[in-house]
Design a protein around this motif. Structure first.
Motif, PDB file in Angstrom:
ATOM      1  N   ALA A  43       2.183   9.643   3.262  1.00 21.42           N
ATOM      2  CA  ALA A  43       3.047   8.675   3.196  1.00 21.42           C
ATOM      3  C   ALA A  43       4.208   8.477   4.386  1.00 21.42           C
ATOM      4  N   GLU A  71       0.977  -1.189   0.110  1.00 24.74           N
ATOM      5  CA  GLU A  71       0.148   0.001   0.021  1.00 24.74           C
ATOM      6  C   GLU A  71       0.729   1.211  -0.008  1.00 24.74           C
ATOM      7  N   ARG A  83       1.368   4.205  -2.821  1.00 26.48           N
ATOM      8  CA  ARG A  83       1.232   5.585  -2.859  1.00 26.48           C
ATOM      9  C   ARG A  83       2.438   6.074  -3.217  1.00 26.48           C
ATOM     10  N   ALA A 120       0.537  14.629  -0.237  1.00 28.58           N
ATOM     11  CA  ALA A 120       0.568  12.907  -0.440  1.00 28.58           C
ATOM     12  C   ALA A 120       1.985  12.575   0.242  1.00 28.58           C
ATOM     13  N   ARG A 124       2.158   6.577  -6.943  1.00 27.23           N
ATOM     14  CA  ARG A 124       1.486   7.706  -7.068  1.00 27.23           C
ATOM     15  C   ARG A 124       1.709   9.066  -7.253  1.00 27.23           C
TER      16      ARG A 124
END
Length: 88
Positions: free
Chosen positions: A50, A8, A12, A46, A15
């Protein structure tokens, strides 16, 4: 110590990598400063999320290991908080 980097979190980061490529594309296309900065802000948010996720996922394991070694788990928590605060 084995750190936890889940699929996951890697997703991230991929992305975020795509978002950065998008910012570069906006720059190459001579898009407005507002659009570029807006997208960079999204990248920063983001990345912050993270980092927080990585710290949260690994802090528990670090505390367990520190306590079993007779160390100060409170110190680890303080260090994790400082790490997150410095990143801003």
């Amino acid at each position: 110590m084995a750190y936890v980097y889940t699929d996951e979190i890697k997703t991230r980061l991929r992305r975020i990598e795509g978002q950065v490529r998008g910012v570069l594309r906006l720059m190459d296309e001579q898009q407005s400063c507002k659009d570029v900065v807006s997208q960079l802000s999204a990248v920063r948010n983001a990345a912050d999320k993270a980092m927080a996720q990585i710290v949260a996922e690994n802090l528990h394991q670090c505390i367990i290991e520190e306590q079993s070694a007779g160390g100060d788990a409170n110190k680890l928590v303080k260090e994790a908080i400082e790490l997150l605060v410095k990143s801003r």
